[in-house]
Write an enzyme that holds these catalytic residues in place. Structure first.
Site, PDB file in Angstrom:
ATOM      1  N   ASN A  93       0.885  -1.211   0.099  1.00 43.42           N
ATOM      2  CA  ASN A  93       0.045   0.010  -0.117  1.00 43.42           C
ATOM      3  C   ASN A  93       0.695   1.289   0.013  1.00 43.42           C
ATOM      4  O   ASN A  93       0.375   2.226  -0.346  1.00 43.42           O
ATOM      5  CB  ASN A  93      -0.688   0.039   1.299  1.00 43.42           C
ATOM      6  CG  ASN A  93      -1.392   1.501   1.436  1.00 43.42           C
ATOM      7  OD1 ASN A  93      -2.546   1.667   0.655  1.00 43.42           O
ATOM      8  ND2 ASN A  93      -1.166   1.825   2.523  1.00 43.42           N
ATOM      9  N   SER A 146      -4.079   2.798  -8.495  1.00 42.82           N
ATOM     10  CA  SER A 146      -4.868   4.202  -8.579  1.00 42.82           C
ATOM     11  C   SER A 146      -5.607   4.124  -9.872  1.00 42.82           C
ATOM     12  O   SER A 146      -5.184   3.577 -10.989  1.00 42.82           O
ATOM     13  CB  SER A 146      -4.067   5.192  -8.321  1.00 42.82           C
ATOM     14  OG  SER A 146      -4.705   6.360  -8.401  1.00 42.82           O
ATOM     15  N   TYR A 160       3.076  10.308 -11.083  1.00 43.89           N
ATOM     16  CA  TYR A 160       2.402   9.568 -10.105  1.00 43.89           C
ATOM     17  C   TYR A 160       1.451   8.436 -10.879  1.00 43.89           C
ATOM     18  O   TYR A 160       1.678   7.370 -10.719  1.00 43.89           O
ATOM     19  CB  TYR A 160       1.508  10.413  -9.129  1.00 43.89           C
ATOM     20  CG  TYR A 160       0.510   9.512  -8.062  1.00 43.89           C
ATOM     21  CD1 TYR A 160       1.112   8.691  -7.320  1.00 43.89           C
ATOM     22  CD2 TYR A 160      -0.893   9.580  -8.437  1.00 43.89           C
ATOM     23  CE1 TYR A 160       0.342   8.136  -6.336  1.00 43.89           C
ATOM     24  CE2 TYR A 160      -1.710   8.723  -7.751  1.00 43.89           C
ATOM     25  CZ  TYR A 160      -0.943   8.018  -6.783  1.00 43.89           C
ATOM     26  OH  TYR A 160      -1.902   7.161  -5.826  1.00 43.89           O
ATOM     27  N   ALA A 161       0.835   9.076 -11.800  1.00 42.58           N
ATOM     28  CA  ALA A 161      -0.272   7.910 -12.765  1.00 42.58           C
ATOM     29  C   ALA A 161       0.880   7.326 -13.416  1.00 42.58           C
ATOM     30  O   ALA A 161       0.356   6.092 -13.444  1.00 42.58           O
ATOM     31  CB  ALA A 161      -0.955   8.975 -13.560  1.00 42.58           C
ATOM     32  N   SER A 163       3.561   5.893 -12.618  1.00 41.49           N
ATOM     33  CA  SER A 163       3.989   4.874 -11.708  1.00 41.49           C
ATOM     34  C   SER A 163       3.046   3.980 -11.195  1.00 41.49           C
ATOM     35  O   SER A 163       3.244   2.539 -11.146  1.00 41.49           O
ATOM     36  CB  SER A 163       4.608   5.587 -10.365  1.00 41.49           C
ATOM     37  OG  SER A 163       3.782   6.302  -9.458  1.00 41.49           O
ATOM     38  N   LYS A 164       1.697   4.430 -11.091  1.00 46.48           N
ATOM     39  CA  LYS A 164       0.616   3.484 -10.578  1.00 46.48           C
ATOM     40  C   LYS A 164       0.380   2.752 -11.802  1.00 46.48           C
ATOM     41  O   LYS A 164      -0.304   1.483 -11.729  1.00 46.48           O
ATOM     42  CB  LYS A 164      -0.573   4.263 -10.381  1.00 46.48           C
ATOM     43  CG  LYS A 164      -0.352   5.086  -8.717  1.00 46.48           C
ATOM     44  CD  LYS A 164      -0.144   3.751  -7.812  1.00 46.48           C
ATOM     45  CE  LYS A 164      -0.142   4.319  -6.426  1.00 46.48           C
ATOM     46  NZ  LYS A 164       0.257   3.433  -5.351  1.00 46.48           N
ATOM     47  N   ILE A 193     -10.238   9.078  -2.666  1.00 45.19           N
ATOM     48  CA  ILE A 193     -10.608   8.488  -1.346  1.00 45.19           C
ATOM     49  C   ILE A 193     -10.205   9.512  -0.207  1.00 45.19           C
ATOM     50  O   ILE A 193      -9.113  10.220  -0.487  1.00 45.19           O
ATOM     51  CB  ILE A 193     -10.147   7.241  -1.078  1.00 45.19           C
ATOM     52  CG1 ILE A 193     -10.243   6.043  -1.941  1.00 45.19           C
ATOM     53  CG2 ILE A 193     -10.406   6.539   0.330  1.00 45.19           C
ATOM     54  CD1 ILE A 193     -11.763   5.457  -2.255  1.00 45.19           C
TER      55      ILE A 193
END
Length: 255
Positions: A93, A146, A160-161, A163-164, A193
């Site tokens: 996580n 994500s 970030y996107a 990497s996810k 979230i």
């Protein structure tokens, strides 16, 4: 038969000091698991999670590591094995956006940090848990990716996107590689979230824009991610499920 019964199992949850990781730790404890909680910098948050696990009637231990450093993954797993003797489920996580910024303004060291926090950590933990699971006859890995990995992310979160998205691809590929070893690999893909993640990185106007794209008209809660994580970790409930990315996003994305 209790489908969500993790009695006599040890679950390692990374990034368990807040948000989805903390909620998952408590959820596993409520289902009977012994929970090993990983944290990096937020020791106070980790202690709060331990208290919540204890309140739920569970048993927890705390373990610090900066998983952006691949060597720390082996040290973390060794520490959990020394404490509890086994690991049955790994929940990858830990992760962070780091900061919102345009790609052209991201320095090389920040680019590497984003990849290390979100992708290298998952790779390093998975690589080091596989021999443990093989020796035990199987296990389950649940990664947290994500919605950004599918839609490219909101403003200032391209890396970030990216990497996810890589975590999702890694999940599918690793599931194929480890299926003969009775090791299942799946992922949960949360949408928007309500966690400290968005408190740090998402402004009020940007959040309103996101909400306008969610058919349920609200953000989700960490607790609303827990059932999916437990389902994917449970051999009783998902023994024939591997390589799946399960969306939890209030209808924001329906692939």
């Amino acid at each position: 038969m209790r489908f969500l019964d993790f009695s006599d199992q040890v679950v390692l949850v990374t990034g368990a000091s807040s948000g989805i990781g903390a909620a998952a730790a408590v959820g596993f404890a409520e289902a009977g698991a012994t929970v090993a909680l990983h944290y990096n910098a937020n020791e106070a948050g980790a202690r709060h999670t331990v208290s919540a696990v204890n309140t739920a009637g569970g048993v927890a231990s705390m373990h610090q590591a900066d998983l952006a450093d691949p060597d720390s993954a082996g040290e973390l797993i060794d520490a959990v094995l020394a404490k509890h003797g086994r690991i049955d489920v790994l929940v990858n996580n830990a992760g962070d956006l780091v900061r919102r910024t345009a790609v052209t303004d991201v320095p090389d060291e920040e680019f590497r940090r984003i990849l290390d926090v979100n992708l290298t950590s998952v790779f390093a933990m998975s690589r080091r848990i596989v021999p443990v699971f093989r020796a035990q006859g199987g296990g389950a890995i649940v990664n947290v990716t994500s919605i950004a990995g599918r839609n490219g992310g909101g403003g200032g979160s391209v890396l970030y996107a990216t990497s996810k998205g890589a975590v999702s691809t890694f999940t599918r590929g690793l599931a194929k590689e480890l299926a003969p070893d009775n090791i299942r690999v799946n992922a949960i893909s949360p949408g928007v979230i309500s966690t400290p993640f968005h408190d740090r990185h998402t402004g009020e106007q940007q959040l309103k824009t996101m909400l306008a794209t969610i058919p349920m008209g609200r953000t989700g809660t960490p607790h609303e991610c827990v059932g999916t994580i437990l389902y994917l970790a449970s051999d009783a409930m998902s023994s024939y499920v591997t390589g799946q990315i399960v969306e939890v996003n209030g209808g924001q994305l329906m692939p």
